[in-house]
Design a protein around this motif. Structure first.
Motif, PDB file in Angstrom:
ATOM      1  N   VAL B 147       0.826  -1.203   0.000  1.00 42.03           N
ATOM      2  CA  VAL B 147       0.000   0.000   0.000  1.00 42.03           C
ATOM      3  C   VAL B 147       0.868   1.264   0.000  1.00 42.03           C
ATOM      4  O   VAL B 147       0.559   2.241  -0.700  1.00 42.03           O
ATOM      5  N   SER B 148       2.001   1.231   0.743  1.00 40.10           N
ATOM      6  CA  SER B 148       2.831   2.446   0.771  1.00 40.10           C
ATOM      7  C   SER B 148       3.502   2.676  -0.580  1.00 40.10           C
ATOM      8  O   SER B 148       3.634   3.824  -1.021  1.00 40.10           O
ATOM      9  N   GLU B 149       3.879   1.585  -1.276  1.00 40.35           N
ATOM     10  CA  GLU B 149       4.428   1.742  -2.622  1.00 40.35           C
ATOM     11  C   GLU B 149       3.377   2.353  -3.547  1.00 40.35           C
ATOM     12  O   GLU B 149       3.686   3.212  -4.377  1.00 40.35           O
ATOM     13  N   LEU B 150       2.151   1.880  -3.366  1.00 38.84           N
ATOM     14  CA  LEU B 150       1.056   2.394  -4.191  1.00 38.84           C
ATOM     15  C   LEU B 150       0.902   3.897  -3.982  1.00 38.84           C
ATOM     16  O   LEU B 150       0.783   4.669  -4.932  1.00 38.84           O
ATOM     17  N   VAL B 151       0.930   4.311  -2.698  1.00 36.34           N
ATOM     18  CA  VAL B 151       0.740   5.726  -2.387  1.00 36.34           C
ATOM     19  C   VAL B 151       1.851   6.566  -3.018  1.00 36.34           C
ATOM     20  O   VAL B 151       1.577   7.589  -3.655  1.00 36.34           O
ATOM     21  N   SER B 152       3.120   6.096  -2.894  1.00 36.89           N
ATOM     22  CA  SER B 152       4.182   6.943  -3.439  1.00 36.89           C
ATOM     23  C   SER B 152       4.118   6.978  -4.964  1.00 36.89           C
ATOM     24  O   SER B 152       4.372   8.023  -5.569  1.00 36.89           O
ATOM     25  N   ALA B 153       3.718   5.858  -5.590  1.00 39.77           N
ATOM     26  CA  ALA B 153       3.572   5.868  -7.049  1.00 39.77           C
ATOM     27  C   ALA B 153       2.468   6.829  -7.481  1.00 39.77           C
ATOM     28  O   ALA B 153       2.620   7.585  -8.443  1.00 39.77           O
ATOM     29  N   ALA B 154       1.366   6.816  -6.737  1.00 39.64           N
ATOM     30  CA  ALA B 154       0.243   7.688  -7.084  1.00 39.64           C
ATOM     31  C   ALA B 154       0.628   9.154  -6.906  1.00 39.64           C
ATOM     32  O   ALA B 154       0.340   9.995  -7.763  1.00 39.64           O
ATOM     33  N   LEU B 155       1.314   9.453  -5.789  1.00 37.08           N
ATOM     34  CA  LEU B 155       1.713  10.835  -5.526  1.00 37.08           C
ATOM     35  C   LEU B 155       2.664  11.334  -6.622  1.00 37.08           C
ATOM     36  O   LEU B 155       2.520  12.459  -7.104  1.00 37.08           O
ATOM     37  N   SER B 156       3.622  10.460  -7.005  1.00 38.48           N
ATOM     38  CA  SER B 156       4.595  10.928  -7.984  1.00 38.48           C
ATOM     39  C   SER B 156       3.928  11.103  -9.355  1.00 38.48           C
ATOM     40  O   SER B 156       4.207  12.061 -10.071  1.00 38.48           O
ATOM     41  N   ALA B 157       3.013  10.196  -9.724  1.00 33.83           N
ATOM     42  CA  ALA B 157       2.312  10.339 -11.007  1.00 33.83           C
ATOM     43  C   ALA B 157       1.513  11.633 -11.045  1.00 33.83           C
ATOM     44  O   ALA B 157       1.501  12.354 -12.037  1.00 33.83           O
ATOM     45  N   ALA B 158       0.858  11.944  -9.931  1.00 37.93           N
ATOM     46  CA  ALA B 158       0.021  13.139  -9.898  1.00 37.93           C
ATOM     47  C   ALA B 158       0.882  14.407  -9.883  1.00 37.93           C
ATOM     48  O   ALA B 158       0.568  15.401 -10.529  1.00 37.93           O
ATOM     49  N   LYS B 159       1.987  14.357  -9.125  1.00 46.06           N
ATOM     50  CA  LYS B 159       2.852  15.530  -9.008  1.00 46.06           C
ATOM     51  C   LYS B 159       3.453  15.880 -10.366  1.00 46.06           C
ATOM     52  O   LYS B 159       3.506  17.042 -10.760  1.00 46.06           O
ATOM     53  N   ASN B 160       3.920  14.837 -11.078  1.00 50.00           N
ATOM     54  CA  ASN B 160       4.560  15.080 -12.371  1.00 50.00           C
ATOM     55  C   ASN B 160       3.547  15.138 -13.518  1.00 50.00           C
ATOM     56  O   ASN B 160       3.934  15.174 -14.678  1.00 50.00           O
ATOM     57  N   LYS B 161       2.267  15.087 -13.156  1.00 49.66           N
ATOM     58  CA  LYS B 161       1.203  15.091 -14.166  1.00 49.66           C
ATOM     59  C   LYS B 161       1.508  14.096 -15.290  1.00 49.66           C
ATOM     60  O   LYS B 161       1.472  14.423 -16.467  1.00 49.66           O
ATOM     61  N   LYS B 162       1.836  12.873 -14.864  1.00 49.46           N
ATOM     62  CA  LYS B 162       2.229  11.851 -15.827  1.00 49.46           C
ATOM     63  C   LYS B 162       0.992  11.172 -16.410  1.00 49.46           C
ATOM     64  O   LYS B 162       0.380  10.319 -15.774  1.00 49.46           O
ATOM     65  N   ARG B 163       0.647  11.579 -17.622  1.00 46.50           N
ATOM     66  CA  ARG B 163      -0.533  10.977 -18.264  1.00 46.50           C
ATOM     67  C   ARG B 163      -0.208   9.564 -18.741  1.00 46.50           C
ATOM     68  O   ARG B 163       0.948   9.274 -19.043  1.00 46.50           O
ATOM     69  N   PRO B 164      -1.200   8.704 -18.835  1.00 43.87           N
ATOM     70  CA  PRO B 164      -0.958   7.349 -19.331  1.00 43.87           C
ATOM     71  C   PRO B 164      -0.262   7.394 -20.687  1.00 43.87           C
ATOM     72  O   PRO B 164      -0.672   8.139 -21.577  1.00 43.87           O
ATOM     73  N   ALA B 165       0.798   6.601 -20.847  1.00 37.77           N
ATOM     74  CA  ALA B 165       1.593   6.649 -22.064  1.00 37.77           C
ATOM     75  C   ALA B 165       0.905   5.936 -23.223  1.00 37.77           C
ATOM     76  O   ALA B 165       1.152   6.237 -24.385  1.00 37.77           O
ATOM     77  N   VAL B 166       0.057   4.967 -22.907  1.00 40.59           N
ATOM     78  CA  VAL B 166      -0.641   4.221 -23.965  1.00 40.59           C
ATOM     79  C   VAL B 166      -2.122   4.544 -23.851  1.00 40.59           C
ATOM     80  O   VAL B 166      -2.664   4.570 -22.761  1.00 40.59           O
ATOM     81  N   TYR B 167      -2.751   4.854 -24.961  1.00 35.24           N
ATOM     82  CA  TYR B 167      -4.200   5.025 -24.893  1.00 35.24           C
ATOM     83  C   TYR B 167      -4.836   4.540 -26.180  1.00 35.24           C
ATOM     84  O   TYR B 167      -6.019   4.650 -26.398  1.00 35.24           O
ATOM     85  N   ASP B 168      -4.001   3.983 -27.058  1.00 39.21           N
ATOM     86  CA  ASP B 168      -4.510   3.498 -28.319  1.00 39.21           C
ATOM     87  C   ASP B 168      -4.609   1.981 -28.214  1.00 39.21           C
ATOM     88  O   ASP B 168      -3.613   1.288 -28.275  1.00 39.21           O
ATOM     89  N   PHE B 169      -5.828   1.494 -28.006  1.00 35.68           N
ATOM     90  CA  PHE B 169      -5.979   0.067 -27.747  1.00 35.68           C
ATOM     91  C   PHE B 169      -6.457  -0.687 -28.980  1.00 35.68           C
ATOM     92  O   PHE B 169      -6.821  -1.834 -28.901  1.00 35.68           O
ATOM     93  N   CYS B 170      -6.518   0.019 -30.111  1.00 34.55           N
ATOM     94  CA  CYS B 170      -7.102  -0.638 -31.271  1.00 34.55           C
ATOM     95  C   CYS B 170      -6.006  -1.049 -32.241  1.00 34.55           C
ATOM     96  O   CYS B 170      -5.098  -0.278 -32.528  1.00 34.55           O
ATOM     97  N   GLU B 171      -6.112  -2.304 -32.732  1.00 33.54           N
ATOM     98  CA  GLU B 171      -5.216  -2.717 -33.801  1.00 33.54           C
ATOM     99  C   GLU B 171      -5.690  -2.028 -35.075  1.00 33.54           C
ATOM    100  O   GLU B 171      -6.845  -1.627 -35.170  1.00 33.54           O
ATOM    101  N   SER B 172      -4.804  -1.911 -36.044  1.00 33.42           N
ATOM    102  CA  SER B 172      -5.230  -1.234 -37.265  1.00 33.42           C
ATOM    103  C   SER B 172      -6.380  -2.021 -37.888  1.00 33.42           C
ATOM    104  O   SER B 172      -6.411  -3.250 -37.840  1.00 33.42           O
ATOM    105  N   GLY B 173      -7.330  -1.290 -38.428  1.00 39.26           N
ATOM    106  CA  GLY B 173      -8.526  -1.913 -38.975  1.00 39.26           C
ATOM    107  C   GLY B 173      -9.661  -0.920 -38.922  1.00 39.26           C
ATOM    108  O   GLY B 173      -9.440   0.249 -38.604  1.00 39.26           O
ATOM    109  N   PRO B 174     -10.867  -1.388 -39.219  1.00 39.29           N
ATOM    110  CA  PRO B 174     -11.997  -0.457 -39.272  1.00 39.29           C
ATOM    111  C   PRO B 174     -12.248   0.282 -37.949  1.00 39.29           C
ATOM    112  O   PRO B 174     -12.541   1.488 -37.972  1.00 39.29           O
ATOM    113  N   VAL B 175     -12.113  -0.419 -36.828  1.00 37.87           N
ATOM    114  CA  VAL B 175     -12.390   0.234 -35.545  1.00 37.87           C
ATOM    115  C   VAL B 175     -11.353   1.331 -35.285  1.00 37.87           C
ATOM    116  O   VAL B 175     -11.681   2.445 -34.875  1.00 37.87           O
TER     117      VAL B 175
END
Lengths: 112, 662
Positions: B147-175
């Motif tokens: 839980v403490s690792e989780l908290v420090s990871a969350a704090l650092s992500a929020a502090k550095n405004k680290k947006r998710p690096a992947v957001y494209d979940f679609c393979e090439s194709g119609p979708v």
């Protein structure tokens, strides 16, 4: 006398009901355009989803829970009163009503 | 800094919330939110975390989903902590993908990792973090590991405004083509309201138009959007919703193939199957359910709860006696004495008398819920309850209603949908509560000395039948809308955590005291006032002169068609409003030694009175609870009027139709 008559009537009724069910099963499974649905599985049987019917919130819920084409499902259990049913999908257990299960067509192919 | 805690139901979200915050939490108050969401401070930091309701997807259908989406979009948290059940990872990640599309700094907490490991499974956390583009922290919320690792990871992500690096979940194709075309199309609009274009695009493609007004798309753009969606449907051979669901699950399957080695069959699952072989067994399930509920009921209302109530009452009586004696010794004005002793002390006493029942009952209910047995009850009891427009879970609050309506109404909070919740709490008062038993006993003994037990049974049954009829009526009139679909997960059985159970008991007790105290207290004092004074505010010596008797005389004609139009009966019913026990004691005082049998004109009139007592509005504590749960004064008033109406009609029918035969 009365008891015997009642028992006889009950036995005949039960036989008729069972006959009807068996006849229905045979007919249904042999019809040319019969679509097997999740509702037709017997306990322990598995199938692969080919299409998800239904509409609105119900359909979205089914899709969200992982009931999408090419997914394997297994009928695990039927509730004591005959409805709803319990299925195994993606490694977890889900229960849904028979009328909704009937909207999920089986016979698809599993994706590699 | 503010975090949102989001995850599926049954994934240990509340346990993690408790581990993150300790006891430092309170119920949050966000505009437009009718579902409880708790806020707490993360231990050792000044960051807030909001426990949002458990959901499976972000859709605009259930209250819970709307609350979560609105919170993330409107309140703009600095980060999201997404809890994922590692033992059921595919379905849990489905929600994660939708959260990642929102492009808010996110950390995934992989819960129950100990269980996966113990069963010989592994999850390559690094690979998974890379594939999802966000930190993935393995934790065990129940054992407070990671839980403490989780908290420090969350704090650092929020502090550095680290947006998710992947957001494209679609393979090439119609979708893929469709999502990207729509993203480009609406990019400016999405930027303008500060919501990720990708998220808006997928929601628009899924025909979730709840963001439409805010995006203010032009006719032209909507047409273009529809066009590319139709093209996608045509090319992929799937409709829009199935196509997107498939896109997400395909991505998840790929991630899991690379990073997850599933254990063959987990110990927990084997144990669950073995327990279910008994607990949802074709023949044993219903008897076992009835035994468990009966035990809970018996322990709450007869053993533990009752003992605690008795002690509490003893304490209050002692205190009352001491205060009373002290006031007398001081020679205080008798009116003030009466106000303090009969008004204030009686009021506080009646509020407190509910507490032991609530605490003990919620102790058992939270165990049933946390072990996973409640889902089985829903599974077993769904069929009969569906007939009256409800689903399986509603059976529990309704059965509790035979003990006391107050905790029963509070227990409706665990029901899946708002509709079920409202319908259930309207039906609860028809389940005759235990406070009405003395009334039945006295009447049955006086009028039907030989059939007392039979009369009692008939009354209970009558209440249930009227409840079912009311449900059928409400189902076809007021609750026409489609119920929330019954597609329910049956989680593995687990041991509940003591901390979770205790926190819930504490919450319920606090909630009841805060919300119901003023109402119950005020009602008791008002009734005291009406009983003690006459129209000219003189203290009454004869109860027939009191304001209350006046009220009784005023409303008595309403009861004439029911066969008991006497002001004494009416007055007794009015005092029954504070607590049902008061009906008998008021009757006793007003009759002044006159026999019950000679008071009612006929046995039929007495039966009619009993029927009215059975069905009419429950006590003020129950009404205060209804008001709290519906969060509406009008709604609570509606429920009261409906119940009084039903009671009047039934008593009328009994008296008039019975009169034809006798």
């Amino acid at each position: 006398m009365v008891a015997a008559a009642t028992a006889a009537v009950a036995a005949v009724t039960a036989a008729a009901v069972r006959f009807k069910r068996v006849a229905y099963e045979i007919l249904k499974r042999n019809l040319v355009d019969f679509d097997m649905t999740l509702n037709d599985l017997k306990i322990g049987e598995t199938g692969v989803i080919s299409a998800v019917g239904g509409e609105g919130a119900l359909r979205l819920r089914l899709l969200d829970m992982g009931l999408i084409p090419h997914t394997r499902v297994q009928l695990q259990k039927v509730a004591p009163l005959g409805d709803p049913i319990q299925i195994l999908i993606r490694g977890y257990e889900l229960s849904l009503r028979r009328e909704d299960a009937a909207k999920i067509t089986l016979g698809g192919e599993e994706r590699q | 800094m503010k975090f949102a805690l989001v995850g599926n139901q049954n994934c240990g979200k509340t346990t993690l919330f408790n581990a993150l915050t300790g006891a430092n939490q309170h119920v949050g108050n966000f505009p437009g939110v009718t579902v409880d969401s708790k806020v707490g401070t993360i231990r050792g930091t000044d960051a807030l975390v909001v426990d949002l309701p458990g959901i499976y997807s972000i859709r605009p259908y259930t209250n819970e989903e709307i609350v979560t989406r609105d919170f993330v979009i409107n309140e703009k948290p600095d980060g999201i902590i997404n809890i994922v059940d590692a033992t059921n990872i595919e379905r849990n990640l489905y929600l994660s993908l939708q959260l990642l599309e929102m492009r808010i700094p996110t950390v995934i907490a992989l819960n129950m990792m100990d269980e996966v490991r113990n069963n010989g499974g592994t999850i390559d956390v690094k690979k998974m973090a890379k594939a999802l583009g966000v930190p993935v922290i393995p934790i065990s919320a129940a054992k407070n590991e990671g839980v403490s690792e989780l908290v420090s990871a969350a704090l650092s992500a929020a502090k550095n405004k680290k947006r998710p690096a992947v957001y494209d979940f679609c393979e090439s194709g119609p979708v893929h083509r469709c999502i990207h075309a729509v993203s480009h199309l609406i990019e400016d609009h999405a930027d303008a309201i500060g919501v990720s274009a990708r998220f808006c695009a997928t929601k628009l493609i899924e025909s979730d138009f709840s963001l439409n007004d805010r995006l203010s798309l032009s006719e032209n753009e909507l047409e273009l959007l529809e066009h590319s969606v139709i093209e996608m449907e045509h090319d992929s051979g799937l409709d829009r919703n199935a196509a997107l669901a498939e896109m997400r699950y395909t991505f998840i399957e790929k991630v899991c193939r690379d990073a997850v080695v599933k254990p063959k069959e987990s110990k927990e699952h084997r144990r669950t199957t073995r327990m279910d072989a008994v607990l949802t067994n074709r023949f044993a399930a219903i008897p076992i359910f009835l035994c468990i509920i009966f035990t809970v009921f018996f322990l709450t209302f007869n053993v533990i709860g009752a003992a605690l109530s008795d002690w509490l009452e003893l304490g209050i009586d002692r205190l009352t006696a001491v205060v009373s004696a002290a006031l007398n010794a001081y020679g205080i004005n008798p009116v003030v004495h009466s106000l303090l002793i009969d008004g204030v002390f009686a009021g506080v006493g009646s509020v407190l008398s509910f507490l032991p029942l609530i605490v003990v009952l919620f102790f058992f209910l939270s165990i049933l819920e946390d072990t996973g047995y409640m889902a089985r009850i829903a599974f077993v009891m769904d069929k009969p309850l569906r007939k009256i427009g409800l689903s399986g879970r509603s059976i529990v609050p309704m059965l509790i209603g035979f003990g006391c309506s107050v905790p029963a109404i509070m227990a409706t909070r665990t029901l899946a949908s708002n509709r079920d919740r409202k319908l259930t709490l309207m039906l609860i008062p028809f389940m005759s509560c235990s406070a009405k038993i003395p009334i039945y006993t006295v009447f049955a003994a006086a009028f039907f000395p030989e059939y007392a037990a039979f009369v009692m049974m008939a009354l209970y049954l009558f209440g249930i039948v009227i409840g079912i009829l009311t449900a059928l009526l409400l189902k076809s009139v007021a609750f026409r809308g489609k119920p929330v679909p019954f597609v329910m997960e049956l989680p593995n059985y687990r041991l509940p955590s003591a901390k979770g159970v205790l926190l819930l008991m504490w919450d319920k007790a606090k909630d009841f005291l805060q919300r119901a105290f003023t109402v119950i207290f005020a009602a008791t004092v008002i009734i005291w006032f009406l009983q003690s004074f006459d129209l000219r505010l003189n203290v009454v010596t004869n109860s027939a002169d009191s304001l209350l008797a006046m009220v009784g005389r005023w409303i008595a004609p309403i009861f004439t068609p029911l066969g008991f139009g006497d002001w004494k009966a009416a007055t007794a019913l009015v005092t029954g409003f504070t607590a049902k026990e008061a009906v008998l004691s008021t009757m006793d005082i007003l009759l002044g030694g006159q026999k019950l049998t000679s008071f009612f004109a006929s046995t039929l009139a007495a039966v009619s009175f009993l029927v009215f007592t059975l069905l009419y509005t429950p006590c003020v504590a129950a009404i205060a609870t209804v008001r709290r749960e519906l969060d509406s004064n009008v709604g609570a008033l509606g429920v009261v009027l409906m119940q009084c109406g039903v009671a009047w009609l039934c008593a009328f029918a009994v008296f008039q139709i019975g009169g034809l035969f006798i």
